[in-house]
Enzyme design. Structure first.
Site, PDB file in Angstrom:
ATOM      1  N   GLY A 174       0.826  -1.200   0.000  1.00 60.20           N
ATOM      2  CA  GLY A 174       0.000   0.000   0.000  1.00 60.20           C
ATOM      3  C   GLY A 174       0.860   1.249   0.000  1.00 60.20           C
ATOM      4  O   GLY A 174       2.009   1.231  -0.447  1.00 60.20           O
ATOM      5  N   CYS A 175       0.308   2.365   0.474  1.00 59.96           N
ATOM      6  CA  CYS A 175       1.067   3.604   0.551  1.00 59.96           C
ATOM      7  C   CYS A 175       2.379   3.361   1.284  1.00 59.96           C
ATOM      8  O   CYS A 175       2.396   2.789   2.372  1.00 59.96           O
ATOM      9  CB  CYS A 175       0.249   4.681   1.279  1.00 59.96           C
ATOM     10  SG  CYS A 175       1.167   6.205   1.592  1.00 59.96           S
ATOM     11  N   PHE A 176       3.487   3.797   0.713  1.00 63.06           N
ATOM     12  CA  PHE A 176       4.799   3.402   1.246  1.00 63.06           C
ATOM     13  C   PHE A 176       5.207   4.090   2.534  1.00 63.06           C
ATOM     14  O   PHE A 176       6.151   3.675   3.198  1.00 63.06           O
ATOM     15  CB  PHE A 176       5.905   3.545   0.209  1.00 63.06           C
ATOM     16  CG  PHE A 176       5.923   4.819  -0.618  1.00 63.06           C
ATOM     17  CD1 PHE A 176       5.428   6.025  -0.151  1.00 63.06           C
ATOM     18  CD2 PHE A 176       6.476   4.791  -1.902  1.00 63.06           C
ATOM     19  CE1 PHE A 176       5.466   7.176  -0.922  1.00 63.06           C
ATOM     20  CE2 PHE A 176       6.517   5.938  -2.691  1.00 63.06           C
ATOM     21  CZ  PHE A 176       6.015   7.132  -2.189  1.00 63.06           C
ATOM     22  N   PRO A 179       4.560   1.524   5.855  1.00 64.06           N
ATOM     23  CA  PRO A 179       5.507   0.400   5.887  1.00 64.06           C
ATOM     24  C   PRO A 179       6.947   0.835   6.113  1.00 64.06           C
ATOM     25  O   PRO A 179       7.699   0.151   6.802  1.00 64.06           O
ATOM     26  CB  PRO A 179       5.322  -0.239   4.505  1.00 64.06           C
ATOM     27  CG  PRO A 179       3.910   0.072   4.148  1.00 64.06           C
ATOM     28  CD  PRO A 179       3.660   1.451   4.687  1.00 64.06           C
TER      29      PRO A 179
END
Length: 333
Positions: A174-176, A179
């Protein structure tokens, strides 16, 4: 129209040290090695412009472009515990001041609270200082505050991990931003970088990727020390950070750029990733849609995306990247 916000002054990156004789053969720092360095930087008038003493050491990969060239050169050749005092001329520091980097625009486009000397962060991540202002016009200086100045560094190499020991892993979840912060907190992870991977276009921009036509996924690339953390541990963190049964979406983020994927660097990583996927599938009724394939066509994202949440996110509220920190991650800051 310029978009910017008030910005806190941030310490800049730089410095190194002189080798210590040793009976045993010790590794010396070279390009590609990961290092941690303490430093104090002074100007020609003797004033200190920055120092890491009293806080965490500066960490970077030598020659990777994260510090000024003079600092890379100052560290190269040192052994752990070694020190060096080195002068760096402007050409290997922040360059000469550029008159074209001074711009003016109407006061009506600026937020309240600006005054000469205040630093602001532009929408592209650059830091500028307010050089002058009147009732109608504001003048910004985009030059680095140390442009045109020679710098002297007193540095100490605190830790060195040879490049031969370093490994990389790449994940899409998903959106980095979220993470990346999660991986920053894992002991043994030395460096993180967000970027775009496994698409067709070379060196895409964020806008290109968001358009959904380049085929890239938003990824976080992790550099780690396998003597401290295993690839399997990184896989555990990856699975814990997202729902691998959602196809091309995580939460409100929808599109192929938000797909779940493990992009491997070696055959051993491929084997471990596939084995891990099978184990994770047993925990879900729905199919795990995570792609597992070799890394291809990776490029780093723009500087303003890097360590985004640790630097404050969109609301200027930094989240801790400290190892083993378990504070909830606010994905957008």
């Amino acid at each position: 129209m310029l978009n910017f916000r008030l910005a806190k002054a941030r310490p800049f990156i730089s410095s190194a040290r002189r080798g210590v004789p040793s009976i045993c053969r010790r590794a010396t720092a070279k390009p590609g090695d990961y290092c941690q360095v303490h430093y104090t930087g002074t100007l020609d008038d003797g004033s200190i412009f920055d120092s890491s003493r009293g806080r965490d050491p500066l960490e970077f990969v030598i020659g990777a472009g994260k510090v000024i060239k003079g600092f890379d050169r100052a560290v190269t050749g040192l052994v752990t515990g070694g020190t060096r005092k080195q002068r760096v001329e402007p050409a290997e520091a922040y360059g000469e001041a550029d008159a074209n980097a001074i711009i003016s625009f109407p006061v009506s486009q600026a937020p309240d609270g600006l005054k000469p000397g205040v630093k602001v962060q532009l929408s592209n991540g650059m830091i500028a200082s307010v050089k002058a202002m009147d009732k109608e016009v504001i003048t910004l200086d985009l030059n680095h505050e140390l442009a045109g100045k020679a710098l002297t560094f007193d540095v100490e190499l605190v830790r060195l991990v040879p490049s031969e020991r370093l490994q990389r892993a790449t994940f899409a979840a998903g959106c980095f931003w979220g993470p990346e912060l999660a991986f920053q907190r894992v002991p043994g992870v030395l460096e993180t970088e967000v970027g775009y991977s496994n698409g067709q276009t070379k060196n895409p921009t964020y806008e290109d990727v968001c358009g959904g036509d380049t085929g890239h996924a938003e990824v976080v690339q992790v550099m780690y020390d396998p003597d401290v953390v295993s690839y399997e541990r990184l896989l555990e963190e990856f699975w814990a950070r997202h729902n691998p049964t959602d196809l091309n979406r995580q939460g409100n983020d929808v599109g192929t750029q938000y797909r779940s994927a493990i992009f491997t660097h070696t055959a051993e990583q491929m084997e471990a990733a596939l084995k891990s996927k099978v184990a994770v599938q047993a925990k879900y009724k729905e199919p795990v849609v995570t792609q597992v394939e070799p890394l291809d066509n990776y490029s780093p994202a723009e500087p303003y995306h890097q360590q985004y949440l640790a630097r404050g996110g969109r609301f200027g509220r930094p989240q801790s990247p400290a190892k083993e920190c378990n504070d909830p991650i606010r994905c957008y800051g």
